[in-house]
Enzyme design. Structure first.
Site, PDB file in Angstrom:
ATOM      1  N   HIS A   1      -1.204   0.830 -11.441  1.00 23.65           N
ATOM      2  CA  HIS A   1      -2.081   1.200 -10.332  1.00 23.65           C
ATOM      3  C   HIS A   1      -3.295   0.297 -10.354  1.00 23.65           C
ATOM      4  O   HIS A   1      -3.738  -0.136 -11.426  1.00 23.65           O
ATOM      5  CB  HIS A   1      -2.497   2.670 -10.451  1.00 23.65           C
TER       6      HIS A   1
ATOM      7  N   ASP B   1       3.343   7.860  -7.058  1.00 29.38           N
ATOM      8  CA  ASP B   1       4.600   7.580  -6.373  1.00 29.38           C
ATOM      9  C   ASP B   1       5.815   7.785  -7.270  1.00 29.38           C
ATOM     10  O   ASP B   1       6.906   8.054  -6.772  1.00 29.38           O
ATOM     11  CB  ASP B   1       4.606   6.131  -5.858  1.00 29.38           C
TER      12      ASP B   1
ATOM     13  N   HIS C   1       0.845  -1.202   0.000  1.00 30.33           N
ATOM     14  CA  HIS C   1       0.000   0.000   0.000  1.00 30.33           C
ATOM     15  C   HIS C   1       0.875   1.245   0.000  1.00 30.33           C
ATOM     16  O   HIS C   1       0.964   1.957  -0.994  1.00 30.33           O
ATOM     17  CB  HIS C   1      -0.925  -0.029   1.211  1.00 30.33           C
TER      18      HIS C   1
END
Length: 382
Positions: free
Chosen positions: A264, A319, A224
């Site tokens: 994702h 990210d 996560h």
């Protein structure tokens, strides 16, 4: 149909929410109807918190009052600071230290006797948690460096104040605005694992401290949180390599190595948050070292054009760019996930409040696959 197994609850609707919506095919994210691009470029993190918690964007007077309340609640107790120092000396991980800090915050909560159904009190508690997280995190990092914590500056917003407490120096406008945007981009994102964990805890009518602590625990797992840390570690590996950064990527992918920050669970195209942070990374590069921006854009171009990952629905996520942005802001790599939690706590609190307003205990079931009709044998005969 009711007995169909949905591992990981994928595709299962468990609640309705007004908070955020994701269109994974269009690459669109909205908070309460507002496009993330508009909020990131035009609002502050405090405005977004107000929006998530109250349902509408504040007026100037409402924002001033809200910000004042947050600012007044930034201070943490001496006991929390002492614990952060002990944990830092013991080499504890930042996420674990933050989890401990949240639990300790409740010891000085002035409304401990509030009825669990009093959502106004829950919101006030959530506001205190959100205000104190940056102070505890920054103090932990200062202790790790062998330095004393820096007191909060009441003249700075939440984002700028965190950078100030972390480094002891007031950030310039670019750094403060960049970090503020990063907090906005991470504030909410549907029913991800940590948000759902917070909601499950909230559905028992446990207090908001328990719900936020649970969210942090879920976020600490590598599936996560933590991907931006992985991205930055790869970029540093590239920087320390004898290969040109494009050659490094080619060799790594030829060897079957996975590059973090791509793909994702929801988005099939480039994450809209990544696009915004790419812009900030470029701006930071123009005012400093541009190699991190060059590395990320080269990797994205190569994986997109040469390897065709985007055509396969594997595109850069938030990210991929947040790691290098945080690094350019001077934030330690292992603080990236705690910063994620610092931002996402606002979303966790919003979801708990929303769910508790029409609460039903979350209680899924599992399909039993064990043995049947076992014969019990007394312990003396086993």
């Amino acid at each position: 149909m009711a007995d169909d197994l949905k591992k990981g609850l994928e595709g299962v609707l468990v609640a309705e929410s007004d908070l955020s919506s994701i269109d994974g095919d269009a690459g669109r994210l909205i908070y309460r109807g507002y496009a993330i691009e508009d909020l990131a470029r035009g609002a502050s993190y405090e405005e977004v918190l107000y929006l998530l918690w109250n349902g509408y964007l504040p007026s100037e007077d409402e924002l001033a009052s809200f910000t004042e309340a947050l600012t007044e609640e930034r201070t943490v107790s001496d006991d929390v600071l002492a614990t952060m120092e002990r944990l830092a000396d013991a080499g504890e991980q930042p996420m674990a230290a933050l989890r401990t800090a949240i639990s300790m915050f409740s010891a000085t909560e002035p409304e401990t006797d509030a009825d669990p159904d009093d959502l106004d009190a829950t919101l006030r508690k959530g506001r205190r948690i959100t205000a104190k997280i940056p102070t505890a995190l920054a103090a932990f990092e200062r202790y790790r460096l062998g330095e004393e914590p820096v007191d909060p500056d009441p003249d700075l917003g939440l984002a700028a104040n965190f950078l100030y407490m972390l480094t002891g120096e007031q950030p310039d406008d670019v750094a403060a605005e960049t970090f503020d945007q990063a907090l906005i981009l991470h504030a909410d994102h549907g029913l991800n694992a940590s948000t759902f964990t917070s909601m499950v805890i909230g559905s028992t009518m446990a207090d908001i401290y328990s719900a936020v602590t649970g969210g942090i625990s879920a976020l600490s797992g590598p599936l996560h949180g933590g991907a931006n840390q992985d991205v930055m570690e790869v970029l540093i590996e590239i920087d320390e390599s004898d290969l040109d950064h494009r050659e490094w990527v080619e060799q790594a992918t030829d060897e079957g190595r996975r590059i973090p920050g791509f793909g994702h669970r929801v988005y099939n195209v480039k994450d809209p948050r990544a696009k915004i942070l790419e812009e900030r990374s470029k701006e930071l590069a123009e005012n400093g070292d541009d190699k991190w921006y060059n590395y990320t854009t080269t990797i994205e171009q190569y994986l997109s054009e040469e390897k065709g990952l985007v055509e396969k629905g594997i595109a850069p996520n938030v990210d991929f760019y947040s790691g290098s942005v945080y690094y350019q802001l001077g934030i330690p790599i292992d603080m990236y996930t705690p910063i994620f939690a610092m931002s996402r706590a606002g979303g966790w609190i919003a979801h708990v409040l929303e769910y508790q307003d029409d609460n039903r205990l979350i209680r899924p079931r599992a399909r039993y696959t064990g043995p049947e009709d076992q014969e019990f044998v007394p312990i003396s005969e086993r």
